[in-house]
Enzyme design. Sequence first.
Site: not given
Length: 386
Positions: A185, A187-189
């Site tokens: 997603h 907002v993930k790393i």
Amino acid sequence: MIPYGRQDVTEADIAAVSVVLRSDFLTQGPEVPRFEAALAEACGAKHAVAVNSATSALHIACMALGLGPADLLWTSPNTFVASANCGRYCGAEVDFVDVEPETGNMSAEALQEKLQQAAAAGRLPKVVVPVHFAGHSCDMAAIHALGQRYGFRIIEDASHAVGGRYRGEPVGNCRYSDITVLSFHPVKIVTTAEGGAALTQDDSLAQSLQRLRTHGITRDAAQMHGESEGPWWYEQVELGYNYRLTDLHAALGRSQLDRLQEYVERRIELVQRYDELLAGLPLKRPGRRQDTRSAWHLYVIRVDEAAGAPPRRVVFDRLRAAGIGVNVHYIPVHWQPYYRALGFRRGDFPQAEAHYADAISLPMFPLLSEAAQDEVVAAVRAALAA
């Protein structure tokens, strides 16, 4: 507004996607297997099976392990609802294991106690889903040892944790689990815009995961029930889903993976600055295990009213009013109306509920500048003032 998370899309990422747009394949082309190979190498896994979301990965992971209506799945109440819903998709009963107050992760001690009670009642889980909250690995060696003793399978929900390490090895290598699930997603790393993956060391599980993401269909003669009638032949050997990732998404993901460790290092730098700048304030900073290198998807403070801070809601509202896009992770899953209808109540998992009661997620993403971080800290200081 400074958001709590934000993707970093570079010119190299755009160029990688543009190549696919100009190619003969937008989906089911060469980019998905290339991304899977790069992901497996980065995580130390034999197989990576890319899908359109981490939720899809959790679902087919449960299916590949044979979870069904007569079975039990246990997970953490301090997570997004998908970690529990995957069991319900399979018709299984879902229950929860309380968390460690320091990390917000599933407590191996609470798990052991619950397993002892379940063994006595003849109600042991078939699958346990530990969640690496905020990017920080659970105590997987301890959970794995309990799995060996009590006979359950393990799916690591590492949606927050790609790029992290546990006991010196990369999260996702499945040393202590059957399957590890990742999220991409925005907002993930790293991101594929939307997407996920299931990793495993097991050849048979990998084959099952690959079929399940594509309607349960195989073109491999070794997996077919009958004789192929030609190169066009395929067989649906089980009921699966259309959970495939596209080449467009995979190209973005493969480009992002080139910066995976750079992103994690930057997050670690930001954590160190937060730790220093927030010292002495009436709040609790994130705990961590000494054998874990967190990927730091989230930086979660806990407002400490006992030390003189205002209530969490007051602090949260003041931060939002100051232009800081804070969030709260997570509302305990067992509080959701769907799970309350299954018999869960407030008070069932006190550590997870205590974590929720005073948690605030501060902005944490690689593009966060030190000046912006200083602005966040100044707003936190003002918000904590009585």
